[in-house]
Design a protein around this motif. Structure first.
Motif, PDB file in Angstrom:
ATOM      1  N   ARG A  43       1.017  -1.144   0.104  1.00  0.00           N
ATOM      2  CA  ARG A  43      -0.468  -0.025  -0.254  1.00  0.00           C
ATOM      3  C   ARG A  43       0.843   0.488   0.425  1.00  0.00           C
ATOM      4  O   ARG A  43       1.859   1.207   0.802  1.00  0.00           O
TER       5      ARG A  43
ATOM      6  N   LEU B 274      -5.059  -1.629   6.381  1.00  0.00           N
ATOM      7  CA  LEU B 274      -5.341  -1.053   5.510  1.00  0.00           C
ATOM      8  C   LEU B 274      -4.546  -1.007   4.527  1.00  0.00           C
ATOM      9  O   LEU B 274      -4.605  -0.699   3.749  1.00  0.00           O
TER      10      LEU B 274
ATOM     11  N   TRP C  85       1.535  -5.361   8.432  1.00  0.00           N
ATOM     12  CA  TRP C  85       0.508  -6.238   8.000  1.00  0.00           C
ATOM     13  C   TRP C  85       0.756  -7.103   7.679  1.00  0.00           C
ATOM     14  O   TRP C  85      -0.809  -8.054   8.572  1.00  0.00           O
TER      15      TRP C  85
ATOM     16  N   ARG D 207      -2.456  -8.670   9.454  1.00  0.00           N
ATOM     17  CA  ARG D 207      -3.741  -9.163   8.753  1.00  0.00           C
ATOM     18  C   ARG D 207      -4.082 -10.705   9.287  1.00  0.00           C
ATOM     19  O   ARG D 207      -5.191 -11.448   9.256  1.00  0.00           O
TER      20      ARG D 207
ATOM     21  N   ALA E  56     -13.745  -0.126   7.416  1.00  0.00           N
ATOM     22  CA  ALA E  56     -13.756  -1.122   5.984  1.00  0.00           C
ATOM     23  C   ALA E  56     -15.161  -1.574   6.209  1.00  0.00           C
ATOM     24  O   ALA E  56     -15.549  -2.219   5.204  1.00  0.00           O
ATOM     25  N   GLY E  57     -14.954  -1.950   7.531  1.00  0.00           N
ATOM     26  CA  GLY E  57     -16.756  -3.108   7.248  1.00  0.00           C
ATOM     27  C   GLY E  57     -18.250  -2.393   7.681  1.00  0.00           C
ATOM     28  O   GLY E  57     -18.752  -2.811   7.623  1.00  0.00           O
TER      29      GLY E  57
ATOM     30  N   THR F 169     -19.206  -0.112   3.848  1.00  0.00           N
ATOM     31  CA  THR F 169     -19.469  -0.662   2.925  1.00  0.00           C
ATOM     32  C   THR F 169     -20.663  -1.501   2.871  1.00  0.00           C
ATOM     33  O   THR F 169     -21.516  -1.390   1.648  1.00  0.00           O
TER      34      THR F 169
ATOM     35  N   THR G  64     -24.019  -1.022   0.606  1.00  0.00           N
ATOM     36  CA  THR G  64     -24.760  -2.249  -0.299  1.00  0.00           C
ATOM     37  C   THR G  64     -25.974  -2.175   0.371  1.00  0.00           C
ATOM     38  O   THR G  64     -27.173  -2.419  -0.519  1.00  0.00           O
TER      39      THR G  64
ATOM     40  N   THR H 176     -10.634  -0.022  -6.270  1.00  0.00           N
ATOM     41  CA  THR H 176     -10.278  -0.687  -5.098  1.00  0.00           C
ATOM     42  C   THR H 176      -9.008   0.025  -4.060  1.00  0.00           C
ATOM     43  O   THR H 176      -8.495   1.096  -5.428  1.00  0.00           O
TER      44      THR H 176
ATOM     45  N   ARG I 164      -2.898  -0.546  -4.724  1.00  0.00           N
ATOM     46  CA  ARG I 164      -1.374  -1.098  -4.565  1.00  0.00           C
ATOM     47  C   ARG I 164      -0.517  -0.944  -4.830  1.00  0.00           C
ATOM     48  O   ARG I 164      -0.290   0.255  -6.187  1.00  0.00           O
TER      49      ARG I 164
ATOM     50  N   PHE J 268     -15.103  -8.295  -3.673  1.00  0.00           N
ATOM     51  CA  PHE J 268     -14.087  -8.074  -2.449  1.00  0.00           C
ATOM     52  C   PHE J 268     -12.980  -8.139  -3.339  1.00  0.00           C
ATOM     53  O   PHE J 268     -11.840  -8.098  -2.322  1.00  0.00           O
ATOM     54  N   SER J 269     -13.053  -7.611  -4.218  1.00  0.00           N
ATOM     55  CA  SER J 269     -10.948  -7.289  -5.355  1.00  0.00           C
ATOM     56  C   SER J 269     -10.943  -8.781  -5.633  1.00  0.00           C
ATOM     57  O   SER J 269     -11.844  -9.732  -5.643  1.00  0.00           O
TER      58      SER J 269
ATOM     59  N   ARG K 215      -3.670  -9.395   0.564  1.00  0.00           N
ATOM     60  CA  ARG K 215      -4.536  -8.305   0.329  1.00  0.00           C
ATOM     61  C   ARG K 215      -5.374  -8.258  -0.327  1.00  0.00           C
ATOM     62  O   ARG K 215      -6.127  -7.139  -1.496  1.00  0.00           O
TER      63      ARG K 215
ATOM     64  N   CYS L   1     -10.218  -7.964   0.492  1.00  0.00           N
ATOM     65  CA  CYS L   1     -10.999  -7.636   1.770  1.00  0.00           C
ATOM     66  C   CYS L   1     -11.389  -9.141   3.143  1.00  0.00           C
ATOM     67  O   CYS L   1     -11.743 -10.233   2.742  1.00  0.00           O
TER      68      CYS L   1
ATOM     69  N   GLY M 189     -12.972  -9.271   5.655  1.00  0.00           N
ATOM     70  CA  GLY M 189     -14.102  -9.126   6.098  1.00  0.00           C
ATOM     71  C   GLY M 189     -15.636  -9.630   5.142  1.00  0.00           C
ATOM     72  O   GLY M 189     -16.916  -9.590   5.345  1.00  0.00           O
TER      73      GLY M 189
HETATM   74  C1  HEM Z   1     -20.092  -5.456   0.443  1.00  0.00           C
HETATM   75  C2  HEM Z   1     -18.935  -5.185   1.566  1.00  0.00           C
HETATM   76  C3  HEM Z   1     -18.246  -5.148   1.231  1.00  0.00           C
HETATM   77  C4  HEM Z   1     -17.307  -4.734   0.358  1.00  0.00           C
HETATM   78  C5  HEM Z   1     -17.720  -4.226  -0.882  1.00  0.00           C
HETATM   79  C6  HEM Z   1     -15.641  -4.877   0.329  1.00  0.00           C
HETATM   80  C7  HEM Z   1     -14.537  -4.687  -0.701  1.00  0.00           C
HETATM   81  C8  HEM Z   1     -13.208  -4.305  -0.176  1.00  0.00           C
HETATM   82  C9  HEM Z   1     -12.775  -4.175  -1.268  1.00  0.00           C
HETATM   83  C10 HEM Z   1     -12.381  -3.720  -2.315  1.00  0.00           C
HETATM   84  C11 HEM Z   1     -10.665  -4.378  -0.372  1.00  0.00           C
HETATM   85  C12 HEM Z   1      -9.333  -3.771  -1.594  1.00  0.00           C
HETATM   86  C13 HEM Z   1      -8.953  -5.226  -1.808  1.00  0.00           C
HETATM   87  C14 HEM Z   1      -8.256  -4.769  -2.078  1.00  0.00           C
HETATM   88  O1  HEM Z   1      -7.153  -4.352  -1.870  1.00  0.00           O
HETATM   89  O2  HEM Z   1      -7.718  -5.603  -3.122  1.00  0.00           O
HETATM   90  C15 HEM Z   1     -11.541  -4.492   1.066  1.00  0.00           C
HETATM   91  C16 HEM Z   1     -10.146  -4.010   2.533  1.00  0.00           C
HETATM   92  C17 HEM Z   1     -10.131  -4.970   3.191  1.00  0.00           C
HETATM   93  N1  HEM Z   1     -11.890  -4.935   3.802  1.00  0.00           N
HETATM   94 FE1  HEM Z   1     -13.465  -5.169   3.099  1.00  0.00          FE
HETATM   95  N2  HEM Z   1     -15.435  -4.945   1.795  1.00  0.00           N
HETATM   96  C18 HEM Z   1     -16.716  -5.299   2.338  1.00  0.00           C
HETATM   97  C19 HEM Z   1     -16.960  -5.060   3.639  1.00  0.00           C
HETATM   98  C20 HEM Z   1     -15.890  -5.602   4.953  1.00  0.00           C
HETATM   99  C21 HEM Z   1     -16.431  -5.866   6.415  1.00  0.00           C
HETATM  100  C22 HEM Z   1     -17.602  -6.471   6.729  1.00  0.00           C
HETATM  101  C23 HEM Z   1     -15.060  -5.933   6.862  1.00  0.00           C
HETATM  102  C24 HEM Z   1     -14.838  -6.099   8.467  1.00  0.00           C
HETATM  103  C25 HEM Z   1     -15.274  -6.396   9.361  1.00  0.00           C
HETATM  104  C26 HEM Z   1     -14.309  -5.588   5.960  1.00  0.00           C
HETATM  105  C27 HEM Z   1     -13.034  -5.417   6.047  1.00  0.00           C
HETATM  106  C28 HEM Z   1     -11.483  -5.637   5.172  1.00  0.00           C
HETATM  107  C29 HEM Z   1     -10.572  -4.500   5.740  1.00  0.00           C
HETATM  108  C30 HEM Z   1      -9.879  -4.884   6.544  1.00  0.00           C
HETATM  109  C31 HEM Z   1      -9.707  -4.504   4.514  1.00  0.00           C
HETATM  110  C32 HEM Z   1      -7.411  -4.631   3.991  1.00  0.00           C
HETATM  111  C33 HEM Z   1      -7.237  -6.092   3.377  1.00  0.00           C
HETATM  112  C34 HEM Z   1      -5.915  -5.415   3.632  1.00  0.00           C
HETATM  113  O3  HEM Z   1      -5.707  -4.746   3.638  1.00  0.00           O
HETATM  114  O4  HEM Z   1      -5.716  -6.704   3.660  1.00  0.00           O
HETATM  115  N3  HEM Z   1     -14.381  -5.509   4.974  1.00  0.00           N
HETATM  116  N4  HEM Z   1     -12.431  -4.618   1.199  1.00  0.00           N
END
Ligand code: HEM
Length: 453
Positions: free
Chosen positions: A81, A97, A104, A108, A270-271, A274, A278, A338, A341, A401-402, A411, A413, A415
């Motif tokens: 990142r 994140l 990380w 993670r 992040a959670g 989003t 939706t 997203t 990166r 969700f990637s 990397r 999502c 959650g």
């Molecule tokens: C409809 C709901 C959600 C969508 C569309 C979504 C989508 C995404 C996307 C596109 C990424 C970036 C991945 C990348 O870098 O390629 C991401 C990362 C992340 N999401 Fe979600 N997310 C959702 C819900 C949640 C929930 C409920 C949680 C946790 C409670 C969560 C926790 C995270 C975390 C911690 C990351 C960072 C992961 C990392 O950098 O290693 N997300 N999400």
């Protein structure tokens, strides 16, 4: 000289508009990386192109195949990142994140493991989500139809139960403050452009940063009350598990209080918004497509009945409803691109050699609407996720969700499973207990003056 240097440098990157010193090439997309301008970029330069922000190259991936291959062929190489001024002020390199390297990896891995221990994907968290769905519907009944404003409270409360070990009442004033500060946090971009100056000028960017401080101090108070309570035999929540982890003798450990606070902050950031956004799209589409709402209600009535306590496993009996929820995520397309990166070492992306530090922008939107993979990309059509016999089918171009199927890989999502459970259970509860309809079209507010005849 600067101009020539930049042209020489840009020859080694994928094609793109001519970069100029200082402004780079983002002038070509009117300084806006939105849906239309990225589409225009791909039309002119293909599925992999380069934009320059000053002297910094951003490689943009467009279309399902390019996004997937770009993120998964050498997934570890492109798992970094960028440390922008805003991200540094928001996280200081801690948490999940926007952190990198060992911090990380540790945070993670610990985050995924702990969410699983606390029931992500099974009955443990299901119960918490059912509770929130129940309170949402109750709030709807008590306030005669205003549950829609409370989605963010419901999904944040699921996270509160997981990380703090308790939920808040929907009327709780402290909880309202937490939500208000969470919702006011979107990235203050001006700090990126003029970091030194913007730190001293009042405005929304400073407000956003003070919201981050508020949320962090809220989390610290919860950690403090866990400490005061003392150790427990069986850890009950994320903080219990983390405090326990801090006492373990792990080589090169990065488990400290700052990382705990930031990891929890990241789960909220992040959670909450989003999933809540939706759900808001879900209701809007049910109003816009009443025939689809009716079909969902018929399927629910036939398969389960009105007083059934919904569980995530029930999605297998409800292929049409499941398809509708997936189509809501595809068509709602809440992420667009997203979080960028960064290449953590020299690597190859779609045949181009990219040096360490290159920024990569995967345009998820272009995968979710790729005409090669979706029959009617610009129509709300649950049929995208159904076969000819009406069975649910997963689609490989569904990258909401990637771009990787496996949560343990780099990397994606963290959650995803929790989000899917929340969307399914809360959507079910809303559609099963009420008919969702829009009110009449009203004119915009106006002033009028009557004169006697
Ligand atoms: C409809 C709901 C959600 C969508 C569309 C979504 C989508 C995404 C996307 C596109 C990424 C970036 C991945 C990348 O870098 O390629 C991401 C990362 C992340 N999401 Fe979600 N997310 C959702 C819900 C949640 C929930 C409920 C949680 C946790 C409670 C969560 C926790 C995270 C975390 C911690 C990351 C960072 C992961 C990392 O950098 O290693 N997300 N999400």
């Amino acid at each position: 000289v600067q101009f020539l240097k930049l042209q020489w440098k840009s020859c080694r990157f994928p094609p793109g508009p001519t970069p100029f010193p200082i402004i780079g090439s983002i002038w070509w997309i009117n300084f806006r990386a939105d849906h239309g301008s990225l589409k225009k970029l791909a039309k002119r330069y293909g599925n992999i192109s380069t934009l320059w922000l000053g002297h910094k190259p951003f490689v943009v991936l467009h279309g399902f195949q390019a996004v997937k291959d770009g993120l998964t062929t050498h997934s570890e190489d492109v798992s970094g990142r960028l440390q922008t001024t805003v991200f540094k002020r928001m996280a200081n390199g801690k948490g999940i994140l926007v952190s990198n390297g060992l911090i990380w990896k540790h945070q993670r891995r610990f985050g995924i493991g702990t969410l699983r221990k606390l029931g992500m994907g099974n009955k443990g968290m299901e119960c918490g989500i059912q509770t929130e769905a129940h309170y949402l519907v109750k709030f709807f009944r008590d306030t005669n139809g205003k549950s829609f404003t409370k989605f963010v409270h419901a999904v944040s409360n699921v996270i509160c139960a997981v990380v703090f070990g308790h939920r808040f009442s929907l009327e709780d004033e402290t909880f309202h403050q937490l939500i208000e500060h969470l919702c006011r946090m979107p990235a203050p971009q001006m700090c990126e452009v003029l970091p030194g100056v913007m730190n001293h000028i009042p405005g929304p960017h400073l407000k956003a940063l003070s919201c981050c401080d508020f949320v962090r101090s809220f989390i610290r108070k919860e950690i403090q009350s866990h400490r005061e309570r003392g150790t427990v035999d069986e850890p009950q929540d994320f903080i219990d598990f983390y405090l326990d982890q801090m006492t373990q003798n792990v080589p090169d450990s990065t488990y400290d209080e700052d990382n705990m606070v930031q990891s929890i902050f990241d789960l909220f950031l992040a959670g909450s918004e989003t999933t809540a956004t939706t759900l808001r799209w879900a209701l809007l589409y049910m109003v816009a497509y009443p025939d689809i709402q009716e079909k969902v209600q018929k399927e629910l009535d036939a398969a389960l009945g009105p007083s059934h306590l919904i569980c995530y496993e029930d999605r297998k009996k409800l292929p049409y409803t499941n398809a509708v929820i997936h189509e809501i995520m595809r068509y709602g397309n809440i992420v667009l691109i997203t979080i960028p990166r960064q290449a953590v070492k020299n690597t190859t992306v779609l045949g181009y050699q990219l040096p360490k530090g290159t920024l990569i922008i995967p345009n998820l939107d272009s995968a979710l609407f790729d005409p090669k993979y979706w029959e009617t990309p610009h129509q709300f059509n649950p049929g995208h996720f159904l076969d000819k016999d009406g069975n649910f089918v997963a689609r490989e171009a569904f990258l909401a969700f990637s771009a990787d199927k496996f949560i343990d890989s780099h990397r994606v999502c963290l959650g995803e499973v929790l989000a899917r459970m929340e969307l399914f259970i809360i959507f079910f509860k809303e559609v099963n207990t009420q008919i969702i309809f829009g009110s009449t079209m009203k004119p915009h507010p106006y002033k009028i003056c009557a004169v006697l005849r």
